[in-house]
Design an enzyme around this catalytic site. Structure first.
Site, short mmCIF file in Angstrom:
data_model
loop_
_atom_site.label_atom_id
_atom_site.label_comp_id
_atom_site.label_asym_id
_atom_site.label_seq_id
_atom_site.Cartn_x
_atom_site.Cartn_y
_atom_site.Cartn_z
N ASP A 1 -10.20 -41.39 -12.18
CA ASP A 1 -9.26 -42.23 -11.42
C ASP A 1 -9.90 -43.58 -11.10
O ASP A 1 -9.22 -44.62 -11.07
CB ASP A 1 -8.84 -41.55 -10.10
CG ASP A 1 -7.85 -40.42 -10.32
OD1 ASP A 1 -7.14 -40.43 -11.35
OD2 ASP A 1 -7.78 -39.51 -9.46
N LYS B 1 -8.75 -30.95 -6.82
CA LYS B 1 -9.79 -31.93 -7.17
C LYS B 1 -11.07 -31.75 -6.36
O LYS B 1 -12.17 -31.96 -6.87
CB LYS B 1 -9.27 -33.36 -6.97
CG LYS B 1 -8.25 -33.80 -8.01
CD LYS B 1 -7.89 -35.27 -7.79
CE LYS B 1 -6.78 -35.71 -8.70
NZ LYS B 1 -6.50 -37.15 -8.59
P1 NAP Z 1 -3.38 -37.57 -0.36
O1 NAP Z 1 -4.81 -37.21 -0.59
O2 NAP Z 1 -2.45 -36.57 0.20
O3 NAP Z 1 -3.38 -38.89 0.57
C1 NAP Z 1 -2.16 -39.43 1.02
C2 NAP Z 1 -2.42 -40.79 1.66
O4 NAP Z 1 -1.16 -41.36 2.01
C3 NAP Z 1 -3.24 -40.71 2.95
O5 NAP Z 1 -4.02 -41.88 3.09
C4 NAP Z 1 -2.11 -40.66 4.02
O6 NAP Z 1 -2.53 -41.11 5.29
C5 NAP Z 1 -1.15 -41.64 3.41
N1 NAP Z 1 0.22 -41.45 3.90
C6 NAP Z 1 1.07 -40.42 3.63
N2 NAP Z 1 2.26 -40.62 4.25
C7 NAP Z 1 2.15 -41.79 4.92
C8 NAP Z 1 3.04 -42.55 5.74
N3 NAP Z 1 4.30 -42.12 5.99
N4 NAP Z 1 2.60 -43.72 6.26
C9 NAP Z 1 1.36 -44.17 6.00
N5 NAP Z 1 0.46 -43.51 5.24
C10 NAP Z 1 0.86 -42.33 4.70
O7 NAP Z 1 -2.70 -38.05 -1.74
P2 NAP Z 1 -3.42 -38.80 -2.95
O8 NAP Z 1 -3.86 -37.83 -3.97
O9 NAP Z 1 -4.42 -39.74 -2.38
O10 NAP Z 1 -2.19 -39.61 -3.61
C11 NAP Z 1 -1.64 -40.77 -2.98
C12 NAP Z 1 -0.66 -41.43 -3.94
O11 NAP Z 1 -1.36 -41.92 -5.09
C13 NAP Z 1 0.42 -40.48 -4.49
O12 NAP Z 1 1.64 -41.18 -4.54
C14 NAP Z 1 -0.07 -40.16 -5.90
O13 NAP Z 1 1.01 -39.88 -6.79
C15 NAP Z 1 -0.73 -41.48 -6.27
N6 NAP Z 1 -1.74 -41.33 -7.32
C16 NAP Z 1 -1.57 -42.03 -8.46
C17 NAP Z 1 -2.50 -41.96 -9.46
C18 NAP Z 1 -2.30 -42.74 -10.71
O14 NAP Z 1 -3.00 -42.50 -11.70
N7 NAP Z 1 -1.38 -43.70 -10.72
C19 NAP Z 1 -3.65 -41.16 -9.31
C20 NAP Z 1 -3.82 -40.45 -8.11
C21 NAP Z 1 -2.83 -40.54 -7.12
P3 NAP Z 1 -3.21 -40.06 6.33
O15 NAP Z 1 -4.65 -39.95 5.90
O16 NAP Z 1 -3.05 -40.72 7.64
O17 NAP Z 1 -2.46 -38.76 6.20
#
Ligand code: NAP
Length: 266
Positions: A100, A65
């Protein structure tokens, strides 16, 4: 026939093909939606190749992305978020969008949740967290970003109007908030919740971006506290609806797409 697709690595379990193809069938559109999984260092060739081959549009997912932002003309919102999840090849140059953000606001609108003037807490400051925070701020929310890595929360809040930031120790802000969004991966295929249940209350509207499982522990506990709950499949649905409408210029058959999506999630 028009070809649309999803580019990511991995894309194996994507729910986008059945959701979009159900829409094509419903509106009698001659199109197919396929998945592409280029090597992680091949995204530029993939986007150029798609353009050259006459692909009409691409959705973009992890890990591409941010890279795609620099390969297309992003619209102002995608540029502020710093990520593109939808590319439209119909113009002279590929145009990039971030649907999104609309996925968030349209999910809340579907559930009659007002955002303007509300206090919102966004947990997470990764790719989804950025899209969520910009969507809520642009819709008139005062946003507090809480993230495990505090610097990322602070960077995000600094890019928003009227926003604050902190670590996960600031999650007690949820007690005074109207809106809560989980944009972390916590709760995905697990029984964990990113927010202690004692902070949840009946005046909250809670969206969990996690959609597997569809009922996360956060949503279950929010429901028990009397909150309005919005599962992650709504956000997934409406980002796809928004992409469909940008590509085709037609109103998406939302119910048909929702049914196709939920049939694969349950
Ligand atoms: P990402 O860029 O890898 O970000 C992950 C986020 O989760 C960061 O803020 C990270 O914190 C936090 N995190 C990970 N493990 C953690 C833990 N054990 N405790 C606390 N915080 C934690 O991933 P992303 O693309 O943002 O996606 C995040 C989630 O949203 C995923 O589950 C994805 O499937 C979902 N999502 C859903 C949609 C939808 O349409 N429904 C769209 C996009 C994403 P740090 O910054 O401290 O690492």
């Amino acid at each position: 026939m028009n070809v649309y697709g999803l580019v990511g690595n991995p894309v194996g379990h994507s729910l986008s093909p059945p959701m979009h193809e159900a829409a094509y069938d419903a509106l009698d559109i001659d199109a197919r939606y396929v998945t592409f999984e280029p090597a992680v260092d091949d995204i530029e060739r993939a986007v150029d190749g798609a353009d050259a081959l006459g692909v009409s549009g691409l959705n973009v997912t992890i890990p591409f992305k941010q890279d795609v932002l620099g390969l297309v003309d992003p619209d102002p919102l995608a540029e502020r978020i710093g990520a593109v999840n939808t590319v439209d090849f119909s113009g002279e140059r590929p145009r990039g969008y971030n649907t999104d953000a609309a996925g968030v606001t349209r999910s809340f609108a579907h559930h009659d949740v007002t955002l303007d003037g509300r206090d919102a807490v966004v947990v997470g400051a990764g790719g989804a967290g950025r899209a969520v925070a910009f969507a809520l701020a642009d819709a008139g929310c005062r946003v507090h970003v809480a993230n495990r890595t505090v610097e990322k929360a602070a960077d995000l809040a600094a890019a928003l109007d009227d926003a604050s930031a902190g670590g996960l120790d600031t999650l007690d802000r949820v007690r005074e908030a109207d809106v809560l969004v989980n944009a972390t991966s916590v709760g995905m295929e697990s029984e964990e919740s990113p927010v202690p249940r004692e902070h949840l209350h009946g005046d909250l509207a809670v969206l969990d971006a996690v959609y597997s499982p569809i009922e996360t522990r956060l949503l279950r506990e929010a429901c028990e506290a009397g909150a309005t709950t919005v599962d992650g499949a709504w956000m997934l649905l409406y980002q796809g609806v928004e992409a469909f409408e940008r590509w085709t210029g037609r109103d998406a058959p939302v119910e048909v797409m929702n049914e196709a999506l939920r049939a694969r999630l349950s």
